[in-house]
Scaffold this motif. Structure first.
Motif, PDB file in Angstrom:
ATOM      1  N   THR A 108       4.696  39.219   4.597  1.00  0.00           N
ATOM      2  CA  THR A 108       3.344  39.767   4.495  1.00  0.00           C
ATOM      3  C   THR A 108       2.329  39.092   5.418  1.00  0.00           C
ATOM      4  OG1 THR A 108       2.935  38.325   2.573  1.00  0.00           O
ATOM      5  CG2 THR A 108       3.644  40.591   2.125  1.00  0.00           C
ATOM      6  N   PRO A 109       2.521  37.815   5.839  1.00  0.00           N
ATOM      7  CA  PRO A 109       1.531  37.223   6.746  1.00  0.00           C
ATOM      8  C   PRO A 109       1.578  37.776   8.167  1.00  0.00           C
ATOM      9  CG  PRO A 109       2.726  35.512   5.536  1.00  0.00           C
ATOM     10  CD  PRO A 109       3.481  36.793   5.373  1.00  0.00           C
ATOM     11  N   TYR A 110       2.555  38.615   8.481  1.00  0.00           N
ATOM     12  CA  TYR A 110       2.790  39.007   9.861  1.00  0.00           C
ATOM     13  C   TYR A 110       2.548  40.497  10.077  1.00  0.00           C
ATOM     14  CZ  TYR A 110       5.171  34.625   9.120  1.00  0.00           C
ATOM     15  OH  TYR A 110       5.453  33.333   8.733  1.00  0.00           O
ATOM     16  N   THR A 111       2.341  40.865  11.329  1.00  0.00           N
ATOM     17  CA  THR A 111       2.109  42.260  11.691  1.00  0.00           C
ATOM     18  C   THR A 111       3.357  42.939  12.234  1.00  0.00           C
ATOM     19  OG1 THR A 111       1.405  41.672  13.927  1.00  0.00           O
ATOM     20  CG2 THR A 111      -0.295  41.766  12.223  1.00  0.00           C
ATOM     21  N   VAL A 159       7.888  44.394  17.832  1.00  0.00           N
ATOM     22  CA  VAL A 159       7.798  45.652  17.089  1.00  0.00           C
ATOM     23  C   VAL A 159       6.898  45.433  15.879  1.00  0.00           C
ATOM     24  CG1 VAL A 159      10.004  46.597  17.839  1.00  0.00           C
ATOM     25  CG2 VAL A 159       9.950  45.071  15.871  1.00  0.00           C
ATOM     26  N   GLY A 160       6.009  46.395  15.649  1.00  0.00           N
ATOM     27  CA  GLY A 160       5.133  46.340  14.481  1.00  0.00           C
ATOM     28  C   GLY A 160       5.783  47.007  13.290  1.00  0.00           C
ATOM     29  N   TRP A 161       5.255  46.745  12.107  1.00  0.00           N
ATOM     30  CA  TRP A 161       5.840  47.342  10.899  1.00  0.00           C
ATOM     31  C   TRP A 161       5.791  48.859  10.969  1.00  0.00           C
ATOM     32  CZ3 TRP A 161       8.433  43.538   9.828  1.00  0.00           C
ATOM     33  CH2 TRP A 161       7.933  42.267   9.579  1.00  0.00           C
ATOM     34  N   LYS A 193      11.242  36.130  14.830  1.00  0.00           N
ATOM     35  CA  LYS A 193      10.129  35.523  14.110  1.00  0.00           C
ATOM     36  C   LYS A 193       9.033  36.538  13.845  1.00  0.00           C
ATOM     37  CE  LYS A 193       7.428  33.794  18.051  1.00  0.00           C
ATOM     38  NZ  LYS A 193       6.814  32.592  18.681  1.00  0.00           N
ATOM     39  N   GLY A 194       8.176  36.204  12.871  1.00  0.00           N
ATOM     40  CA  GLY A 194       7.041  37.046  12.556  1.00  0.00           C
ATOM     41  C   GLY A 194       5.953  36.923  13.608  1.00  0.00           C
TER      42      GLY A 194
END
Length: 241
Positions: A83-86, A139-141, A190-191
């Motif tokens: 959740t902390p990452y995009t 890559v983004g969510w 990695k995030g």
């Protein structure tokens, strides 16, 4: 939270690699041999530098043009809080010209009575490393597409970023478009921190080879993009992923 589940602390954004040594025991192959194919994959670990190389052979002759090979995490008790990452970044020192797929799952269902895994939603995104981006793939969510039994699911729930249970890397034939030897070296996954997110083009691919071996789990022919089928008809063979 289940008492058997362990939420992995995230002191750094690295899921694999970076400060964490790669380990072959954390990964296992899931290739099309589970349904009579001849593709195979391995994960070769280097300690210095700390990298993992996904390599093998993608066969398309045994299954009439279809084929896949993959590596996925083995843990059934760990969950990653993303959740902390995009999104996710992959550092790829070396790659061939093939298209690969990164997959995520947030749920591992109980196995069937015969020991085979049941199907569930899989979120996936395709990528191809190139020199122009320095071997970094971001890559983004929003780039991850939910799939179920080999097809993209419209209106599916969102990926639970607070509890990702499985990570995988796959190479597919796209029903004859890719074949032969493949090799992808990964330095880390990695995030992406919100402050360093860089927009990249969206990569699309046919659905993931799926989780269970239930007769129609991986359907390369049935994949559609923009309303056009990549293959002809609905193929009812599967892989396990």
């Amino acid at each position: 939270m289940s008492p058997s589940m362990i939420y992995t602390p995230q002191p750094t954004p690295y899921l694999f690699g970076g400060p964490h040594p790669w380990s072959s025991t954390n990964w296992t192959s899931t290739d099309d041999r589970v349904r009579g194919g001849a593709s195979h994959s391995s994960l070769h670990i280097k300690k210095s530098p700390n990298t993992a190389t996904f390599h093998g052979t993608l066969d398309i002759t045994t299954l009439g043009g279809a084929g896949f090979a993959s590596q996925r995490t083995t843990t059934t008790t760990t969950a990653w809080d993303l959740t902390p990452y995009t999104g996710l970044e992959l550092s790829i020192p070396h790659s061939d010209d093939k298209t690969y797929t990164l997959t995520l799952k947030d749920e591992l269902l109980e196995k069937r009575p015969d020991g085979r895994e049941r199907s569930g939603l899989v979120w996936e995104v395709d990528f191809r490393a190139s020199e122009w981006d320095g071997g970094k793939v971001r890559v983004g969510w929003e780039d991850f597409k939910p799939t179920y039994r080999g097809r993209e699911v419209e209106g599916a729930r969102k990926l639970d970023l607070g509890g990702v249970r499985r990570v995988g890397i796959m190479v597919r034939s796209f029903f004859g478009e890719q074949e032969g030897e493949f090799e992808l070296e990964v330095e880390w996954i990695k995030g992406i921190q919100a402050s360093v997110r860089e927009e990249r083009g969206r990569y699309r691919d046919d659905p993931d080879a799926s989780e269970g071996y239930e007769g129609e789990e991986w359907n390369e022919k049935g994949w559609k993009q923009g309303g056009d089928s990549r293959g002809l008809g609905w193929w009812s063979c599967c892989g396990i992923f």
